[in-house]
Write an enzyme that holds these catalytic residues in place. Structure first.
Site: not given
Length: 405
Positions: A100, A165, A341
């Site tokens: 981020s 997943q 981030g």
């Protein structure tokens, strides 16, 4: 991003149980400070050394790096290993995924477009992306560009509804931005636009789409043309689908829980993060970017003031969020500006003061062991910014394994 990290762990546990290749981590913690820093001794310097050591021992990170930059030069502190199999040390010029921390780059491009009178902060998103934000009570006619950049749109975060997943089953798969936005828009807003604050990566996927609609170039190309190239950020890139990290870099690992083994996820397609978190950089490049940003070399004065017009987030530590840039108080007084981030394999925290100091910390595991990792990373940045290069001199507290050259 802590909530997202917790959400990832359950799915990662299933992936490990299903037979994904893993590596064990043992015996990290040796640290090296490199540079020419000099200055008086003190408890704060020892504290910074202990924090880097803690990141690669108690907090469970394989390796860590801190890059400090001020008007006198650059200093790098590393700890632990870049590769748990070869035991190679963390390169001091490491590149890594910044997650981020991509958001300040994207927000800067949007604000440059505002300065060019091509975008209006208080115009509805509908003006630039007609018909895109619709469904389940979401309406782009009622959400402004400013609200996207400041996380006050109320839009649901697509990552909260994405099964990690599925990413692990095929980490090289391409993810279409419109599809990711659609995941968020299938859920009602968290609140009416402008009435609250909620961190949502969906906002920045839409900001990237806005850049592309206005400029007719990809957001990646605009970041490269407007920021990376002018600043000479040689270790920084904004990849689209390329799963590789160019240049020297530590391996990136994920751990489902505090006692689980590590999984190597260095290579994966960053399109799942897109304009919300796909970029790659280095400690030195992040520091140079933040310096140029807060110093007014990337934005006109009016747009920089808008970026730094913050609102409280409810964080107990005093975090306030502007337009892709957040502020936090320093323990020595005043504020620093930056962002954090995290993305599969890496966590980054960077900050800068307006008087010319910048610090960036990276750890090559995410999701990690505990939330203490994030707290210790922020504390290391704050300590470095408060005490500058003198904080890195004489890093030899007894028993820490720290050396200086």
């Amino acid at each position: 991003m802590t909530k997202q990290r917790h959400a990832l762990r359950g799915a990662l546990t299933l992936a490990v149980a299903a037979g994904v290749a893993v590596s064990a981590l043992t015996g990290t913690g040796t640290a090296q400070a490199r540079g020419t820093a000099s200055g008086p001794g003190g408890a704060d310097r020892a504290r910074l050394s202990q924090l880097l050591h803690r990141l690669t021992t108690v907090d469970g990170g394989p390796g860590a790096l801190l890059h400090l930059r001020d008007r006198r030069g650059d200093t790098v502190l590393t700890s632990g290993v870049a590769d748990v199999n070869s035991r190679a040390p963390v390169p001091r010029d490491s590149s890594f995924r910044i997650g981020s921390m991509t958001k300040p780059f994207v927000a800067t491009v949007v604000l440059q477009l505002v300065g060019e009178h091509r975008v209006s902060l208080d115009a509805p998103v509908e003006r630039y992306l007609p018909g895109v934000v619709r469904g389940e009570g979401n309406d782009g006619r009622n959400i402004t560009v400013r609200q996207l950049l400041q996380h006050t749109s109320g839009l649901s975060d697509y990552l909260s509804h994405l099964n990690p997943q599925d990413i692990l089953k095929d980490p090289l798969a391409h993810h279409d931005t419109r599809d990711l936005v659609g995941i968020a828009l299938a859920h009602p807003p968290t609140f009416a636009p402008g009435t609250g604050w909620h961190y949502s990566n969906t906002n920045y996927l839409l900001a990237g789409m806005l850049i592309e609609k206005v400029t007719r170039n990809t957001w990646n190309e605009e970041v490269r043309r407007r920021i990376i190239t002018p600043l000479g950020l040689r270790a920084t890139s904004a990849p689209a689908d390329d799963p590789a990290i160019p240049g020297p870099h530590p391996r990136g690992y994920v751990r489902p829980g505090p006692d689980a083994p590590l999984m190597d996820l260095t290579a994966f397609n960053p399109s799942v993060a897109g304009s919300a978190g796909a970029m790659i950089s280095s400690g030195g490049d992040v520091d140079r970017f933040l310096d140029a940003l807060v110093d007014g070399r990337l934005l006109r004065r009016a747009q920089l003031q808008e970026m730094m017009r913050t609102r409280p987030t409810g964080d107990s530590g005093g975090r306030a969020y502007g337009l892709g840039l957040e502020s936090r108080p320093l323990p020595c007084g005043g504020l620093y500006w930056g962002h954090g981030g995290d993305v599969f394999g890496y966590e980054t925290v960077g900050g800068a003061t307006v008087n010319g100091s910048q610090a960036t910390v990276m750890v090559n595991v995410d999701p990690g062991g505990t939330d203490a990792q994030s707290d210790d990373m922020r504390t290391a940045v704050q300590t470095a910014l408060c005490h500058g290069r003198s904080a890195l001199a004489g890093l030899r507290p007894p028993g820490s394994g720290v050396t200086e050259d």
